[in-house]
Structure formats: C-alpha cells, structure tokens
Scaffold this motif. Structure first.
Motif, PDB file in Angstrom:
ATOM      1  N   GLY A  36       0.841  -1.187   0.000  1.00  0.00           N
ATOM      2  CA  GLY A  36       0.000   0.000   0.000  1.00  0.00           C
ATOM      3  C   GLY A  36       0.877   1.238   0.000  1.00  0.00           C
ATOM      4  O   GLY A  36       1.918   1.264   0.658  1.00  0.00           O
ATOM      5  N   GLU A  53       2.717  -5.463  -8.580  1.00  0.00           N
ATOM      6  CA  GLU A  53       1.537  -6.312  -8.417  1.00  0.00           C
ATOM      7  C   GLU A  53       1.850  -7.754  -8.796  1.00  0.00           C
ATOM      8  O   GLU A  53       1.410  -8.690  -8.130  1.00  0.00           O
ATOM      9  N   ARG A  61      -2.364  -0.941  -3.558  1.00  0.00           N
ATOM     10  CA  ARG A  61      -3.463  -0.035  -3.214  1.00  0.00           C
ATOM     11  C   ARG A  61      -2.931   1.308  -2.737  1.00  0.00           C
ATOM     12  O   ARG A  61      -1.990   1.369  -1.962  1.00  0.00           O
ATOM     13  N   LYS A  65     -11.231   1.483  -1.069  1.00  0.00           N
ATOM     14  CA  LYS A  65     -12.191   0.827  -1.956  1.00  0.00           C
ATOM     15  C   LYS A  65     -13.534   1.529  -1.808  1.00  0.00           C
ATOM     16  O   LYS A  65     -13.795   2.200  -0.812  1.00  0.00           O
ATOM     17  N   ASP A  71     -13.021  -6.678  -0.378  1.00  0.00           N
ATOM     18  CA  ASP A  71     -11.626  -6.403  -0.034  1.00  0.00           C
ATOM     19  C   ASP A  71     -10.767  -7.398  -0.797  1.00  0.00           C
ATOM     20  O   ASP A  71     -11.013  -8.604  -0.756  1.00  0.00           O
TER      21      ASP A  71
END
Length: 178
Positions: A36, A53, A61, A65, A71
């Motif tokens: 994150g 990723e 992230r 969201k 999630d």
C-alpha cells in the motif's frame, strides 16, 4: 499452511524506491506481502506498479475501496509502514485518515494488529515539535516506532544521503509476528 500476511506501506520518501527489495526479503522469509502506498508514493512508482503487483500477487493499493466492493487483500498479521514521511506520521498520530494507508494503520491500532513504523524525515523536519509528539502518541498506542538513537532511523541533514535501515524494520516486523 498459509504464509503470514504482512502489509507493507510506504510514503513518498526516497527509500520507497527500494520497496521491491524489501518485498523480496519478506517473501524469502515466508511472508505474503500486500503493498500500500500514499497517493504521492504511488505516483512516484507509477512505472513499477504493474511489476510490483506481479511480484506480490495482489493489487497495489493507494486509495480506499468503494463501499460494497470486496476487499482484495487477506487480513494482515502485521503492518510495516516505512518510509513514513512527516505528513503521514502526523496525520496518523492525529487520526486524519484521508489517505488509505494512514486509515488502515489508524484502524490497525484499534484492531491490535502489530504495527512497526520507521519515519524518514530530515533533521529540519525532525526539529519541529510535532514530530516528537506524534512519535510518542503512536508509541503510547502500542505502535513500534523505530526512530532515534535507540534504534531505527536517525534524521540526517537536509539533502544528505544515508542508507535507510530497512533491515531493522524488517527484523522488528517479523519479530512482532512471533
């Protein structure tokens, strides 16, 4: 047996460019890593987000969201927030959660998730009294803050380049997971 899940969070400070090495180190020690970033850190790493990723197997992230969206990350067994800028440190200590990563660590205190943080601020920022207040607030809330001469990051002069003590942060995070 599932690997332990560690959230690795980073703010926009130069050590964030070393995050790939930290992810690989944690993975080599049996951790699944979810990355994150603050919005500015995500912008700094925009050319690397796809490969990060792929490396983690999870979306990187930098934003909350939307309500009702699932999630995409498993539950964290520990969080390592490094580097933490003055802005993120102070926002977190004051529970100003406009940033996704700050919101997660603020909530993580209440969820009793082991959290290790290592600031990255130069001596000019460190001289501001709010930095010490924020460090003390987070420590009092149970966060392990690796900052100062007793271990972790020691502020350097503005513009001075010094190695960021990633290994201390990784070791402490793994120690906190038991």
């Amino acid at each position: 047996m599932e690997p332990m899940t560690i959230y690795l969070f980073g703010s926009a400070a130069p050590p964030v460019f070393e995050v790939r090495t930290v992810i690989r180190d944690l993975q080599s020690r049996g951790a699944a890593v979810c990355l994150g970033l603050t919005p500015t850190a995500a912008d700094w790493l925009r050319d690397d987000l796809e490969s990060l990723e792929e490396l983690t197997g999870r979306p990187v992230r930098s934003r909350y969201k939307r309500p009702g969206e699932p999630d995409v990350w498993p539950k964290a067994e520990a969080i390592l927030f490094a580097p933490v800028t003055a802005n993120s440190l102070n926002a977190w200590a004051l529970c100003l959660t406009s940033s996704f990563v700050v919101g997660v660590v603020a909530e993580g205190i209440g969820k009793a998730i082991p959290i290790v943080a290592m600031p990255c601020v130069n001596a000019a920022y460190a001289s501001h009294p709010q930095i010490d207040r924020s460090v003390e607030t987070l420590r009092a809330a149970g966060v392990t803050v690796l900052y100062g001469k007793d271990g972790g990051f020691v502020p350097n002069a503005p513009g001075e380049k010094r190695a960021y003590p990633w290994q201390a942060a990784v070791e402490e995070t793994l120690r906190r997971t038991g």
